[in-house]
Design an enzyme around this catalytic site. Structure first.
Site, PDB file in Angstrom:
ATOM      1  N   ASP A 112       0.853  -1.367   0.179  1.00 16.08           N
ATOM      2  CA  ASP A 112      -0.224   0.114   0.453  1.00 16.08           C
ATOM      3  C   ASP A 112       0.743   1.300   0.054  1.00 16.08           C
ATOM      4  O   ASP A 112       0.353   1.889   0.720  1.00 16.08           O
ATOM      5  CB  ASP A 112      -1.278   0.043   0.768  1.00 16.08           C
ATOM      6  CG  ASP A 112      -1.642   0.881   0.979  1.00 16.08           C
ATOM      7  OD1 ASP A 112      -2.599   1.836   0.428  1.00 16.08           O
ATOM      8  OD2 ASP A 112      -2.885   0.805   2.077  1.00 16.08           O
TER       9      ASP A 112
ATOM     10  N   ARG B 258      -0.257   8.495   1.120  1.00 14.54           N
ATOM     11  CA  ARG B 258      -0.837   9.026   2.517  1.00 14.54           C
ATOM     12  C   ARG B 258      -0.198   7.985   3.227  1.00 14.54           C
ATOM     13  O   ARG B 258      -0.723   7.756   4.561  1.00 14.54           O
ATOM     14  CB  ARG B 258      -2.585   8.652   1.998  1.00 14.54           C
ATOM     15  CG  ARG B 258      -2.000   7.156   1.749  1.00 14.54           C
ATOM     16  CD  ARG B 258      -3.758   6.696   1.474  1.00 14.54           C
ATOM     17  NE  ARG B 258      -4.104   5.153   0.436  1.00 14.54           N
ATOM     18  CZ  ARG B 258      -3.762   5.332  -0.980  1.00 14.54           C
ATOM     19  NH1 ARG B 258      -4.072   6.363  -1.921  1.00 14.54           N
ATOM     20  NH2 ARG B 258      -3.599   3.608  -0.893  1.00 14.54           N
ATOM     21  N   ASN B 259       0.962   7.173   3.273  1.00 13.90           N
ATOM     22  CA  ASN B 259       1.565   6.212   3.842  1.00 13.90           C
ATOM     23  C   ASN B 259       2.650   6.786   3.692  1.00 13.90           C
ATOM     24  O   ASN B 259       3.801   5.774   4.674  1.00 13.90           O
ATOM     25  CB  ASN B 259       1.372   4.846   3.582  1.00 13.90           C
ATOM     26  CG  ASN B 259       0.128   4.501   3.591  1.00 13.90           C
ATOM     27  OD1 ASN B 259      -0.421   4.845   4.255  1.00 13.90           O
ATOM     28  ND2 ASN B 259      -0.901   3.435   3.062  1.00 13.90           N
TER      29      ASN B 259
ATOM     30  N   ASP C 153       3.193   1.851   7.762  1.00  7.68           N
ATOM     31  CA  ASP C 153       2.349   0.944   7.617  1.00  7.68           C
ATOM     32  C   ASP C 153       2.722  -0.544   6.625  1.00  7.68           C
ATOM     33  O   ASP C 153       2.090  -0.492   5.681  1.00  7.68           O
ATOM     34  CB  ASP C 153       0.420   1.452   7.362  1.00  7.68           C
ATOM     35  CG  ASP C 153       0.155   2.518   7.755  1.00  7.68           C
ATOM     36  OD1 ASP C 153       0.623   2.594   9.186  1.00  7.68           O
ATOM     37  OD2 ASP C 153      -0.763   2.835   6.978  1.00  7.68           O
TER      38      ASP C 153
HETATM   39  P1  AMP Z   1      -2.901   6.867   8.432  1.00 13.33           P
HETATM   40  O1  AMP Z   1      -4.084   5.766   9.359  1.00 13.33           O
HETATM   41  O2  AMP Z   1      -1.194   6.252   7.972  1.00 13.33           O
HETATM   42  O3  AMP Z   1      -3.687   6.671   6.933  1.00 13.33           O
HETATM   43  O4  AMP Z   1      -2.935   7.308   9.314  1.00 13.33           O
HETATM   44  C1  AMP Z   1      -3.642   8.537   9.198  1.00 13.33           C
HETATM   45  C2  AMP Z   1      -3.674  10.086   9.494  1.00 13.33           C
HETATM   46  O5  AMP Z   1      -2.739  10.330  10.867  1.00 13.33           O
HETATM   47  C3  AMP Z   1      -1.817  10.664   8.355  1.00 13.33           C
HETATM   48  O6  AMP Z   1      -2.909  11.313   7.590  1.00 13.33           O
HETATM   49  C4  AMP Z   1      -1.660  11.036   9.472  1.00 13.33           C
HETATM   50  O7  AMP Z   1      -1.984  13.182   9.444  1.00 13.33           O
HETATM   51  C5  AMP Z   1      -1.607  11.200  10.520  1.00 13.33           C
HETATM   52  N1  AMP Z   1      -0.366   9.926  11.185  1.00 13.33           N
HETATM   53  C6  AMP Z   1      -0.822   8.945  10.792  1.00 13.33           C
HETATM   54  N2  AMP Z   1       0.983   8.204  11.330  1.00 13.33           N
HETATM   55  C7  AMP Z   1       1.093   9.205  12.289  1.00 13.33           C
HETATM   56  C8  AMP Z   1       2.741   9.543  13.056  1.00 13.33           C
HETATM   57  N3  AMP Z   1       3.500   8.723  13.025  1.00 13.33           N
HETATM   58  N4  AMP Z   1       3.751  10.508  13.563  1.00 13.33           N
HETATM   59  C9  AMP Z   1       2.632  12.006  13.146  1.00 13.33           C
HETATM   60  N5  AMP Z   1       1.066  12.049  11.934  1.00 13.33           N
HETATM   61  C10 AMP Z   1       0.996  11.215  11.560  1.00 13.33           C
END
Ligand code: AMP
Length: 470
Positions: free
Chosen positions: A322, A326-327, A340
């Site tokens: 993935d 966004r990741n 991720d």
């Molecule tokens: P995700 O579940 O990875 O899609 O995360 C959703 C949102 O949370 C992302 O778009 C980021 O803005 C924020 N996010 C996720 N992981 C982190 C991290 N380790 N540090 C800061 N922001 C994060």
């Protein structure tokens, strides 16, 4: 003859400040000296602090051997010597606002195995702040030079001379470039092999966003260490499968992968505790954050970092599945890290799993993975090509105006995203994207190649190396 307690003593000096996180570790400030008692553990060394006499564990990468700076032999421990820094990273580190003109570092040459490069921050009316690079060449009989009329017995001697007088350099060397604080891979020494932590020790402070698996928060561990906490919606995955995956993920360590610190899996919702990245996802950063103002060379820097993290996964034979803007998460100074990795595999969600649910990332996924479920590092390369397009269009949705179904059909017929007209994209990089989207997976480039390509991508107007002026 080795005198007990004399020659056998090994003293280290702190390069950074460190605040103890548990009772078993020792606090210190930059410059403190400690004696090493046990260095057999890979991340945490047992020491005794020479001033406080406190005994305990310290993160080994915060200290260096305490040896004379005047001897060439000990170069790797000197503050201005950056052992693992590429030219691009040197530019980035030196250009930080707080560094004055003349801030410098020395790094091993990327081209000459026995040579070094001197990188210096400079300022010119027409260009503003920028970095100039000089080749430091080795002499046959030992010693180094930048200009043939000035030779030196060692690197420290060379640096000392150019710190007193510019001798034809763009500027006298003023101060060593501050080194970024090294990564700590665990929350604390007690937790190095303990993957499960107590949920009460985590404070959720602010919601950061909404991910594929549930909500994401900014928080602190023991009121002290900044962390990002992913909460997993109930039933998103089997706890067993997740923990198995998490144990693998914790072993993957690379400067371009988001560090996984710990989990709380005893109760729902499961928490995944990660390194906090201050600028959030690359996608939001490009669309609405500071990333909107990135220059072309910054985009190249991000492309290189993602390729570098993926090269590591390629080497370790882990498939991401993935990879998308966004990741990828962004921290200070445009540092980019992949997150991720490995998670997509354990999600027990029909929408997300490789069956065409609405959340399945069709536009990022290689055709053989969509149609036959054949995920591989080569399907990750396809996704990387899409990520490049997101990057160079500042976060545009791929295949604008097309629905997923249409994309699948068109791709199978040989259609590929055209070169964008509204954004600057050199033909070379566009043809590289097309190679990432080759219908035959084996014909796609490796991440090793992609990393090398972007690390060495020089903007044509840039002078590769300077000569000193007479
Ligand atoms: P995700 O579940 O990875 O899609 O995360 C959703 C949102 O949370 C992302 O778009 C980021 O803005 C924020 N996010 C996720 N992981 C982190 C991290 N380790 N540090 C800061 N922001 C994060």
């Amino acid at each position: 003859l080795v005198l007990p307690g004399h020659s056998t003593r090994r003293i280290v000096v702190a390069l950074y400040n460190y605040n103890a996180r548990e009772e078993t570790d020792v606090s210190f400030v930059k410059g403190d000296r400690m004696e090493v008692l046990d260095d057999t553990e890979s991340d945490w060394w047992r020491v005794v602090h020479l001033k406080t006499r406190q005994e305990g564990l310290i993160p080994w990468n915060f200290v260096a051997e305490d040896r004379s700076v005047n001897s060439e032999e000990y170069v790797p421990y000197i503050c201005w010597f950056f052992e693992n820094v590429s030219r691009k990273e040197a530019d980035k580190l030196l250009l930080a606002n707080e560094n004055p003109r003349g801030t410098f570092l020395v790094r091993p040459s990327e081209h000459n195995p026995n040579g070094f490069s001197l990188s210096v921050k400079d300022w010119e009316e027409s260009r503003g702040y920028h970095v100039k690079h000089y080749k430091i060449k080795p002499l046959d009989n030992g010693g180094y030079y930048i200009a043939t009329n000035q030779t030196f017995p060692s690197l420290p001697a060379l640096v000392m001379a150019y710190s007193k007088n510019a001798l034809g350099l763009c500027h006298v060397l003023s101060s060593p470039c501050p080194k970024p604080q090294p990564q700590v891979w665990d929350l604390g020494p007690e937790l190095r092999d303990k993957w499960e932590i107590n949920r009460n020790e985590i404070q959720l402070l602010r919601k950061l966003g909404h991910g594929n698996f549930g909500e994401v928060y900014y928080g602190k561990w023991r009121n002290n260490i900044e962390v990002a906490v992913k909460t997993l919606r109930e039933g998103t995955m089997s706890t067993q499968a997740f923990l198995q995956e998490a144990a693998i993920m914790k072993k993957f360590r690379h400067s371009r992968l988001v560090a996984l610190y710990a989990v709380c899996s005893k109760e729902e919702p499961i928490y995944i505790v990660q390194e906090y990245m201050s600028k959030g996802s690359l996608l939001d950063f490009l669309r609405t954050g500071d990333g909107q103002f990135l220059q072309f060379e910054d985009l190249i820097y991000i492309a290189a970092q993602v390729a570098s993290g993926m090269e590591y996964l390629e080497l370790k034979q882990l498939i991401h599945r993935d990879l998308a803007a966004r990741n990828v998460l962004i921290g200070e100074n445009n540092v980019a890290k992949i997150c991720d990795f490995g998670l997509a595999r354990v999600i027990a969600d029909d929408e997300y799993c490789p069956k065409q649910g609405s959340r399945f990332p069709v536009k990022w996924t290689a055709p053989e993975a969509i149609v036959y479920g054949k995920f591989s590092i080569k399907s990750d390369v396809w996704s990387y090509g899409i990520l490049l397009m997101e990057l160079f269009t500042y976060g545009q949705v791929p295949y604008p105006g097309m629905h997923s179904r249409e994309v699948i059909e068109q791709i199978e017929r040989g259609y590929r995203m055209p070169k964008p007209t509204a954004h600057h994209l050199p033909d070379d990089i566009y043809s590289l994207m097309l190679k990432c989207w080759d219908a035959i997976p084996d014909k796609r480039p490796t991440f090793e190649f992609l990393n090398h390509y972007f690390q060495n991508f020089t903007i044509t107007s840039e002078v590769p190396y300077r000569e000193v002026q007479d």
